[in-house]
Write a protein that holds these residues in place. Sequence first.
Motif, short mmCIF file in Angstrom:
data_model
loop_
_atom_site.label_atom_id
_atom_site.label_comp_id
_atom_site.label_asym_id
_atom_site.label_seq_id
_atom_site.Cartn_x
_atom_site.Cartn_y
_atom_site.Cartn_z
N ILE A 472 0.81 -1.23 0.00
CA ILE A 472 0.00 0.00 0.00
C ILE A 472 0.84 1.27 0.00
CG2 ILE A 472 -0.30 0.01 2.53
CD1 ILE A 472 -3.20 1.11 1.87
N CYS A 473 2.09 1.21 0.51
CA CYS A 473 2.93 2.41 0.47
C CYS A 473 4.35 2.10 0.89
CB CYS A 473 2.38 3.50 1.39
SG CYS A 473 2.54 3.10 3.13
N LYS A 474 5.23 3.06 0.59
CA LYS A 474 6.57 3.06 1.16
C LYS A 474 6.56 4.13 2.23
CE LYS A 474 10.07 3.53 -1.85
NZ LYS A 474 10.81 3.58 -3.13
N VAL A 475 7.23 3.88 3.36
CA VAL A 475 7.28 4.93 4.38
C VAL A 475 8.73 5.18 4.77
CG1 VAL A 475 6.87 3.35 6.34
CG2 VAL A 475 6.30 5.75 6.56
N ALA A 546 -3.40 3.51 -2.43
CA ALA A 546 -2.11 3.82 -1.82
C ALA A 546 -2.28 4.94 -0.81
CB ALA A 546 -1.12 4.25 -2.90
N LEU A 547 -1.31 5.05 0.11
CA LEU A 547 -1.36 6.14 1.09
C LEU A 547 -0.52 7.31 0.59
CD1 LEU A 547 -0.91 4.38 4.53
CD2 LEU A 547 -3.01 4.84 3.25
N ARG A 548 -1.05 8.50 0.77
CA ARG A 548 -0.30 9.69 0.40
C ARG A 548 0.36 10.26 1.66
NH1 ARG A 548 -2.39 14.85 -1.74
NH2 ARG A 548 -0.63 15.66 -2.91
N PHE A 549 1.60 10.65 1.58
CA PHE A 549 2.37 11.18 2.70
C PHE A 549 2.27 10.33 3.97
CE2 PHE A 549 1.11 15.26 0.43
CZ PHE A 549 2.26 15.27 -0.33
N PRO A 550 2.59 9.06 3.87
CA PRO A 550 2.54 8.24 5.07
C PRO A 550 3.67 8.60 6.03
CG PRO A 550 3.45 6.98 3.26
CD PRO A 550 3.03 8.30 2.68
N LYS A 551 3.39 8.45 7.32
CA LYS A 551 4.42 8.77 8.32
C LYS A 551 4.31 7.77 9.46
CE LYS A 551 5.67 12.51 11.35
NZ LYS A 551 5.04 13.48 12.18
N PHE A 552 5.46 7.22 9.86
CA PHE A 552 5.51 6.27 10.98
C PHE A 552 5.20 7.03 12.27
CE2 PHE A 552 8.55 3.97 13.99
CZ PHE A 552 7.66 2.94 14.26
N THR A 553 4.33 6.45 13.13
CA THR A 553 3.98 7.18 14.36
C THR A 553 4.95 6.90 15.49
OG1 THR A 553 2.65 5.35 15.19
CG2 THR A 553 1.50 7.02 13.85
N GLY A 554 5.88 5.95 15.27
CA GLY A 554 6.81 5.59 16.35
C GLY A 554 6.33 4.33 17.07
#
Length: 588
Positions: A472-475, A546-554
């Motif tokens: 679904i995405c690369k992060v 797909a996800l746009r601007f994905p970000k890991f939350t930690g």
Amino acid sequence: MEFSILANSFNKMESTRKRLELTQFLVELFEKTPHQVIAKIVYLLQGKLRPDFEGIELGVAEKLAIRAISKSSGITIKRIEEEYRKEGELGHAASVILEQKTQTTFLVEDITVERVYETLFKIAKLEGTRSQDMKIKYISSLLNDANPLEASYILKILLGSLRLGIAENTVMDALAIAFSGNKDNRKVLEHAYNVSSDLGKVAETIATKSLKGIEKFEIILFNPIRPMLADRVKSEEEAIEKMGNNFAAEYKLDGERVQLHIEGDKVVLFSRSLENISSYYPDIIEKIPKAIQAENVILEAEAVAINENTGAFLPFQELMHRRRKYKIEKAVTQYPITVNFFDILYCNGKSCLELNYKDRREKLEKITKENEFAKHIPMTIVKNDNEIKDFFENSINAGSEGLMLKMLDKSYQAGSRGSNWLKLKREYQNELGDSLDLVVIGGFFGKGRRTGSYGTLLLATYDEDTDTFTSICKVGTGFSDENLDQLYQILNPKVTIKKNPRIDSEMGADVWFEPELVIEVVASEITLSPIHKAALDKIKKDAGLALRFPKFTGKIRIEKAVEDASTNEEIITLYKGQKKVAHDKNLI
Ligand code: AMP
């Protein structure tokens, strides 16, 4: 039962991914299986020896298997390694080697499923200094008597590389057809599975006691119950729309879900993914029995790390420090917790699942005494959105993630996600409305500061229909140095030579991982994608999501099984939801 019957079945099943065909092969296999071995067959089908919660791992390394093949065949290790490199899979390589060899030797005796199973079981139990030699002895003696096809499956089971792609639901479909003649009876089997988490036992019960027996299937203390899950809502208003105007709101604490099975002083703890986690919480084992006023009980609670001085809740990540085998006593004092009960599933020999929420909560409060360590999760009955907002504020101020909203008159639905429980989280205020739990399937080597770690990860959703993980995405954002280190430690042992067949990704990666780890991400939007495979063809032909601007939350969600990751169905709902919001705002 001859093992060759099972090996031939495995061989047929490996040739298809179609669910109907797989079901048919399973039905044929079950019909040939004597009742006393059906449980074993069901475990072996899933590449296991016992249900997951018993934690029995075969754990045979490739090197050791190669030595065993060499011992039984007399062929050199070097030659076996060569064949392995060529074939890419050791079970297959062994069958090729043995194929050449059987022309000159005689098989001593037919091997049975029982013998293979017992031997594998002995191997799994071996420990200590001489265990390696003993393992080689056991494996080579099996291989001696196995034909090439049988040998390849014995090795696949031993190495954990048997991947038939059979979902539990498919096994239950086949059991229902084979033993009751009607696929619709899967519902009854599902209930039995949801309360026992033991598919082998379910199979044995329907085989020996027919449908009547399975209808009477009861909770077994110390067998974990599959947890009830919640749907998400984005706002108080949406909650009211779904639940009416009289329901319970509880704090949603940010800890680890723990299912406690207690009888006298005996306590066993299971995680949300039904792993036995008793060893991480010696403090719960010691202190909780004193807080219980019942002969036996199954409870659910959230274990939360706290600040020792102020008693304030700390985030989930703090609990990670307890995930260690040694010096756990030190971790217990360094990272203290409280246990916050929120449900009761079984009490004094009887199931509580059928009781409604109100009655369960009452019983829970009666049977568990609160003290410094054991608490009841804060709860209030709410009637309108102001009351929810109020309680939501309180919960956030107390350090929790938001609220769980629960219908008062509904029973506990083991193993299912539904709208009788809803979660309302603070993060939902971000653009997408929720964080997603995604499976790490691939990695890309980092550059610069990130050299020596995976700077970017390829993530996937879970597709329930096909039992696969769809990209679904690369992060590559949101990672602290500590996160990168931690992820590298966890992911490095999961690197595979070949992409696991359950991974569905057209996008490449520097390395592929066994799909075993879930992490949390947020994103700004879900968009159609020509590359990613999540929900392929579901919204538009030849396009995935797909996800746009994905970000890991930690948050590394070690407590989640990959099958509990966000599903394509959820992604589709979120996608449609964002369309609706845009529409309501006259944006489209
Ligand atoms: P999520 O992991 O975001 O799907 O949220 C579900 C999780 O919230 C559960 O598995 C529990 O670990 C946790 N949780 C925290 N508080 C509660 C509560 N009051 N009732 C049920 N689950 C809770």
